[in-house]
Design a protein around this motif. Structure first.
Motif, mmCIF file in Angstrom:
data_model
loop_
_atom_site.group_PDB
_atom_site.id
_atom_site.type_symbol
_atom_site.label_atom_id
_atom_site.label_comp_id
_atom_site.label_asym_id
_atom_site.label_seq_id
_atom_site.Cartn_x
_atom_site.Cartn_y
_atom_site.Cartn_z
ATOM 1 N N ALA A 132 -3.919 12.784 27.394
ATOM 2 C CA ALA A 132 -4.756 11.759 27.749
ATOM 3 C C ALA A 132 -6.197 12.394 26.527
ATOM 4 N N GLY A 133 -6.917 11.448 25.585
ATOM 5 C CA GLY A 133 -7.991 12.529 24.875
ATOM 6 C C GLY A 133 -7.202 11.838 23.411
ATOM 7 N N GLY A 134 -6.088 11.883 23.645
ATOM 8 C CA GLY A 134 -5.882 11.866 22.162
ATOM 9 C C GLY A 134 -5.707 10.828 21.635
ATOM 10 N N SER A 135 -5.165 10.423 20.016
ATOM 11 C CA SER A 135 -5.644 9.245 19.434
ATOM 12 C C SER A 135 -3.939 8.269 18.824
ATOM 13 N N LEU A 136 -3.645 7.647 18.691
ATOM 14 C CA LEU A 136 -2.696 6.988 17.521
ATOM 15 C C LEU A 136 -2.917 5.848 16.846
ATOM 16 N N ARG A 137 -1.621 5.581 16.007
ATOM 17 C CA ARG A 137 -2.486 4.778 15.037
ATOM 18 C C ARG A 137 -0.800 3.417 15.168
ATOM 19 N N LEU A 138 -1.665 2.452 15.543
ATOM 20 C CA LEU A 138 -0.644 0.905 15.170
ATOM 21 C C LEU A 138 -0.167 0.239 13.857
ATOM 22 N N SER A 139 0.369 0.006 13.666
ATOM 23 C CA SER A 139 1.360 -0.701 11.944
ATOM 24 C C SER A 139 0.952 -1.774 12.745
ATOM 25 N N CYS A 140 0.818 -3.299 12.072
ATOM 26 C CA CYS A 140 1.502 -4.261 11.612
ATOM 27 C C CYS A 140 1.491 -5.028 10.360
ATOM 28 N N ALA A 141 3.109 -5.253 9.953
ATOM 29 C CA ALA A 141 3.438 -5.372 9.028
ATOM 30 C C ALA A 141 3.870 -6.631 9.070
ATOM 31 N N ALA A 142 2.400 -7.332 8.276
ATOM 32 C CA ALA A 142 3.415 -8.891 8.328
ATOM 33 C C ALA A 142 4.390 -9.389 6.888
ATOM 34 N N SER A 143 5.014 -10.189 6.797
ATOM 35 C CA SER A 143 5.717 -11.076 6.017
ATOM 36 C C SER A 143 6.091 -12.232 6.023
ATOM 37 N N GLY A 144 6.405 -12.996 4.590
ATOM 38 C CA GLY A 144 6.536 -14.284 4.840
ATOM 39 C C GLY A 144 5.396 -14.956 4.331
ATOM 40 N N ARG A 145 4.294 -14.698 4.459
ATOM 41 C CA ARG A 145 3.126 -15.442 4.343
ATOM 42 C C ARG A 145 1.971 -14.221 4.351
ATOM 43 N N THR A 146 0.916 -14.004 3.113
ATOM 44 C CA THR A 146 -0.856 -13.856 3.333
ATOM 45 C C THR A 146 -1.386 -13.622 4.630
ATOM 46 N N VAL A 147 -1.201 -13.049 5.408
ATOM 47 C CA VAL A 147 -2.575 -13.033 6.472
ATOM 48 C C VAL A 147 -3.954 -12.903 6.338
ATOM 49 N N SER A 148 -3.870 -12.715 4.963
ATOM 50 C CA SER A 148 -5.843 -12.526 4.547
ATOM 51 C C SER A 148 -6.619 -13.471 5.515
ATOM 52 N N SER A 149 -6.259 -14.785 5.442
ATOM 53 C CA SER A 149 -6.470 -15.964 6.016
ATOM 54 C C SER A 149 -6.834 -16.290 7.786
ATOM 55 N N TYR A 150 -6.050 -15.756 8.489
ATOM 56 C CA TYR A 150 -5.141 -15.224 9.431
ATOM 57 C C TYR A 150 -5.952 -14.512 10.028
ATOM 58 N N ALA A 151 -6.689 -15.068 11.694
ATOM 59 C CA ALA A 151 -7.364 -14.254 12.804
ATOM 60 C C ALA A 151 -5.607 -13.903 13.531
ATOM 61 N N MET A 152 -6.160 -11.677 13.180
ATOM 62 C CA MET A 152 -5.703 -10.916 13.530
ATOM 63 C C MET A 152 -5.488 -9.930 15.046
ATOM 64 N N ALA A 153 -5.495 -9.948 16.061
ATOM 65 C CA ALA A 153 -5.567 -9.991 17.011
ATOM 66 C C ALA A 153 -4.870 -8.657 17.503
ATOM 67 N N TRP A 154 -4.819 -7.779 18.474
ATOM 68 C CA TRP A 154 -3.652 -7.464 19.173
ATOM 69 C C TRP A 154 -3.943 -7.165 20.556
ATOM 70 N N PHE A 155 -3.073 -7.483 20.980
ATOM 71 C CA PHE A 155 -3.065 -7.554 22.799
ATOM 72 C C PHE A 155 -1.961 -6.489 23.714
ATOM 73 N N ARG A 156 -2.155 -6.353 24.751
ATOM 74 C CA ARG A 156 -1.607 -4.948 25.519
ATOM 75 C C ARG A 156 -0.897 -5.933 26.966
ATOM 76 N N GLN A 157 0.091 -4.986 27.453
ATOM 77 C CA GLN A 157 0.558 -5.152 28.632
ATOM 78 C C GLN A 157 1.233 -4.038 29.342
ATOM 79 N N ALA A 158 1.036 -3.781 30.387
ATOM 80 C CA ALA A 158 0.988 -2.947 31.278
ATOM 81 C C ALA A 158 1.989 -3.384 32.377
ATOM 82 N N PRO A 159 2.802 -2.399 32.789
ATOM 83 C CA PRO A 159 3.692 -2.933 34.113
ATOM 84 C C PRO A 159 2.539 -3.259 34.965
ATOM 85 N N GLY A 160 3.410 -4.440 35.582
ATOM 86 C CA GLY A 160 2.809 -5.344 36.430
ATOM 87 C C GLY A 160 1.609 -6.226 36.226
#
Length: 122
Positions: free
Chosen positions: A14-42
């Motif tokens: 708790a109090g720490g930091s982390l970084r997630l990366s999301c690398a796209a391929s197949g098409r440039t995503v500059s024109s896309y909305a890019m979102a993050w979601f999360r799901q906790a257990p249950g």
């Protein structure tokens, strides 16, 4: 077709930091909305933030001021920087891409990453 591959995450205190990366391929995503979601257990998957194609960002209240989404257009990659992490942030995190300019709704996202586990200990 867009393929999204996530990396990063892991275990921190708790109090720490982390970084997630999301690398796209197949098409440039500059024109896309890019979102993050999360799901906790249950729990249902929840929206936590979005980077619109124009560069503006929007965050859910639960992470506002602690999480930041950024894009690296040259690398076709989106990042989720997570600071001041709390045990309640423990979840599987997913990046997603939508051709819409803005949406917080899962059905509007056509492409999804595989999910990445983030665990925050107290």
């Amino acid at each position: 077709q867009v393929r999204l591959v996530e990396s990063g995450g892991g275990l921190t205190q708790a109090g720490g930091s982390l970084r997630l990366s999301c690398a796209a391929s197949g098409r440039t995503v500059s024109s896309y909305a890019m979102a993050w979601f999360r799901q906790a257990p249950g729990k249902e998957r929840e929206f936590i933030g979005i980077s619109r194609s124009g560069g503006s960002t929007y965050y859910a209240d639960s992470v506002k001021g602690r999480f930041t989404i950024a894009r690296d257009s040259a690398k076709n990659t989106v990042f989720l920087q997570m600071n001041s992490l709390k045990p309640e942030d423990t979840a599987s995190y997913y990046c997603a891409a939508s051709p819409r300019t803005y949406s917080v709704n899962e059905p509007d996202y056509n492409y999804w990453g595989q999910g990445n586990q983030v665990t925050v200990s107290s």
